[in-house]
Motif scaffolding. Structure first.
Motif, mmCIF file in Angstrom:
data_model
loop_
_atom_site.group_PDB
_atom_site.id
_atom_site.type_symbol
_atom_site.label_atom_id
_atom_site.label_comp_id
_atom_site.label_asym_id
_atom_site.label_seq_id
_atom_site.Cartn_x
_atom_site.Cartn_y
_atom_site.Cartn_z
ATOM 1 N N ALA A 1 20.681 -6.771 22.204
ATOM 2 C CA ALA A 1 20.412 -6.027 21.162
ATOM 3 C C ALA A 1 19.034 -5.305 21.375
ATOM 4 N N LEU A 2 18.087 -5.905 21.772
ATOM 5 C CA LEU A 2 16.797 -5.128 21.920
ATOM 6 C C LEU A 2 17.103 -4.160 23.122
ATOM 7 N N GLY A 3 17.545 -4.342 24.255
ATOM 8 C CA GLY A 3 17.907 -3.439 25.407
ATOM 9 C C GLY A 3 18.549 -2.118 24.780
ATOM 10 N N LEU A 4 19.680 -2.306 23.840
ATOM 11 C CA LEU A 4 20.538 -1.364 23.397
ATOM 12 C C LEU A 4 19.639 -0.678 22.349
ATOM 13 N N GLN A 5 18.665 -1.305 21.745
ATOM 14 C CA GLN A 5 17.726 -0.485 20.853
ATOM 15 C C GLN A 5 16.649 0.720 21.555
ATOM 16 N N ARG A 6 16.427 0.042 22.762
ATOM 17 C CA ARG A 6 15.377 0.907 23.497
ATOM 18 C C ARG A 6 16.236 2.089 24.097
ATOM 19 N N VAL A 7 17.565 1.902 24.353
ATOM 20 C CA VAL A 7 18.451 3.022 24.882
ATOM 21 C C VAL A 7 18.443 4.066 23.736
ATOM 22 N N ILE A 8 18.630 3.448 22.498
ATOM 23 C CA ILE A 8 18.728 4.588 21.253
ATOM 24 C C ILE A 8 17.557 5.071 21.271
ATOM 25 N N THR A 9 16.468 4.459 21.163
ATOM 26 C CA THR A 9 15.090 4.985 20.759
ATOM 27 C C THR A 9 14.792 6.312 21.864
ATOM 28 N N PHE A 10 15.032 5.937 23.152
ATOM 29 C CA PHE A 10 15.022 6.982 24.027
ATOM 30 C C PHE A 10 15.796 8.110 24.121
ATOM 31 N N LEU A 11 17.250 7.843 23.805
ATOM 32 C CA LEU A 11 18.069 8.906 23.772
ATOM 33 C C LEU A 11 17.780 9.748 22.523
ATOM 34 N N ARG A 12 17.617 9.336 21.440
ATOM 35 C CA ARG A 12 17.230 10.060 20.033
ATOM 36 C C ARG A 12 15.806 10.885 20.351
#
Length: 370
Positions: free
Chosen positions: A205-216
Motif C-alpha cells: 500500500a505504501l509503495g502504491l501511494q508513493r506511485v500515486i503521489t509522484f504520478l499526480r
C-alpha cells in the motif's frame, strides 16, 4: 475483508481516469487527438518511472535507478547525459562510491521535499567533480549526512528526500542511446539495516501511494505549462531567446542543475518554414541544445538528430555556429529534426560557463531558401 493495498490500487486506477479527463480541460489546450495521445504517452512514461523508482523505494537499503532512457522520458531528459536517482532518509548516513567513467561532468544533488514520492521543491546540497577529491583512476567516495564531514560531504537536512546524479558526455552520438553505457555507482547506508522483510499488505500500500503521489505531481497537479513559473531564461516570445545575466538561479527549481545556465524558447513553424539560430558557444564545461515537446520530453532520438552538442556541431570559419530547425532535411549542416511537430521547445544548456553567453540570434526562413 478489505486489503489496504487493494484500496490504494483502486486509487491508482481512479487517478488514471482523472488524468485522462484532465487532458480535456480547456486550460490544457489539447484540442486534437494527436495532442492528447502525446499527453497519454507522457503519462505512461511517468507511470513507468513511478513504478520503477517509487513502488519499492527503501531509503534504508537505497539503490541508484537510471532516470531516463530512449523509451522513458520526463522532466527534461537529455540525450547526452546519464542520470540516476536514489531515495534517502535524512536521519541516516550514506556512502556513495563511483567512477567518472569518462564523463566531461559529474554531479550529485540532494532534492528537497521528495520523500514519499513528492515532486522536488528545490535543490539542496550539490557537489560537482571540481569539488570532489577524485582518484587517478577516476574513482571517488562521497559521504551523505547531516553531520559535517571533512571531505566529499553532501549535506543532508530534514527535508532531504532523494539524490540525483548527472553524468554528461560530449560524444559524436548521444550517450543515452548506447545500450552498453554503464556508470559505476553505488550507495550504501553506513549502518547495515539487515535484509528487508517480505513485502506485506502495508508495504504494498505504501509503495502504491508513493506511485500515486509522484504520478499526480507531474500530471493533474502540474501547471498548465511545463514550466509555468517566471524564469528570465524562458522567452515569452516564440522563436526568440532571452539572454539574462549569469546568476546562481535554478536552486528553487526542483530537479534542475545548479551549474547550468539555461536558455529556452518555444518554436512555431509552418510546414515549409525553418528556424535559423546563430550564436557562439561560451567557454564552459559542456553545451548542447535539445528539442522538447510541451511535456519537456525529447522526440525520438535514436534515429533522429534532435540535439546537438559542441562536438557534433559544425562551426563557421569564424567559430560561430548556424543551426537549423526544420521539418525536413534542408541539406545544410547542423539540422535539428523537429520530426514534423509544428511547435515545441528549444532548450539550451551551458554548463559551468565562465563568461556571459552571447545573444542567440534567430529568424524564420523558408526551407527552400536555405
Amino acid at each position: 475483508m478489505t486489503d489496504r493495498s487493494g484500496q490504494v490500487w483502486d486509487e491508482l486506477v481512479e487517478l488514471m481516469g482523472e488524468i485522462e479527463r484532465d487532458w480535456g480541460r480547456e486550460a490544457r489546450a489539447m484540442p486534437t487527438a494527436d495532442e492528447r495521445a502525446e499527453a497519454r504517452i507522457f503519462a505512461l512514461n511517468s507511470l513507468q518511472h513511478a513504478l520503477e523508482f517509487w513502488s519499492q523505494a527503501d531509503p534504508a537499503r537505497p539503490w541508484f535507478y537510471r532516470w531516463f532512457s530512449p523509451t522513458k522520458k520526463l522532466l527534461g531528459d537529455n540525450p547526452d547525459a546519464i542520470y540516476y536517482g536514489s531515495v534517502i532518509d535524512p536521519e541516516r548516513d550514506y556512502v556513495i562510491r563511483g567512477n567518472l567513467a569518462g564523463a566531461v561532468y559529474t554531479s550529485f544533488t540532494v532534492e528537497v521535499g521528495t520523500a514519499g514520492g513528492g515532486m522536488s521543491k528545490a535543490l539542496g546540497a550539490t557537489l560537482n567533480d571540481d569539488e570532489i577529491k577524485v582518484g587517478s583512476d577516476g574513482s571517488y567516495e562521497l559521504h551523505l549526512s547531516q553531520n559535517p564531514q571533512p571531505d566529499n560531504w553532501l549535506a543532508l537536512t530534514p527535508e532531504s528526500g532523494s539524490v540525483t546524479t548527472r553524468h554528461y558526455f560530449e560524444w559524436d552520438r548521444p550517450a543515452a542511446t548506447d545500450p552498453n553505457m554503464h556508470v559505476p555507482l553505488s550507495i550504501e547506508p553506513t549502518v547495515d539495516p539487515g535484509p528487508p522483510p517480505i513485502p506485506d499488505d502495508e508495504a504494498c500500500a505504501l509503495g502504491l501511494q508513493r506511485v500515486i503521489t509522484f504520478l499526480r505531481s507531474v500530471t493533474v497537479d502540474w501547471p498548465t505549462g511545463p514550466r509555468d513559473i517566471p524564469l528570465d531564461w524562458v522567452s515569452s516570445e516564440p522563436n526568440r531567446f532571452t539572454n539574462p545575466p549569469l546568476d546562481e538561479g535554478n536552486r528553487a527549481i526542483g530537479y534542475a542543475a545548479a551549474d547550468n545556465a539555461y536558455r529556452s524558447t518555444r518554436y512555431e513553424l509552418g510546414p515549409d518554414e525553418a528556424l535559423e539560430i546563430r550564436g557562439r558557444f561560451p567557454n564552459c564545461r559542456f553545451a548542447n541544445v535539445v528539442l522538447n515537446n510541451r511535456f519537456i520530453q525529447t522526440p525520438p532520438y535514436r534515429q533522429r538528430r534532435v540535439s546537438l552538442n559542441r562536438r557534433q556541431t559544425v562551426l563557421e570559419p569564424d567559430g560561430s555556429f548556424r543551426m537549423i530547425l526544420a521539418h525536413r532535411d534542408p541539406g545544410v549542416p547542423n539540422w535539428l529534426d523537429t520530426a514534423g511537430a509544428p511547435t515545441g521547445t528549444v532548450f539550451w544548456r551551458y554548463l559551468l560557463p565562465d563568461e556571459q553567453p552571447t545573444q542567440l540570434e534567430t529568424q524564420v526562413l523558408s526551407v527552400d531558401d536555405l
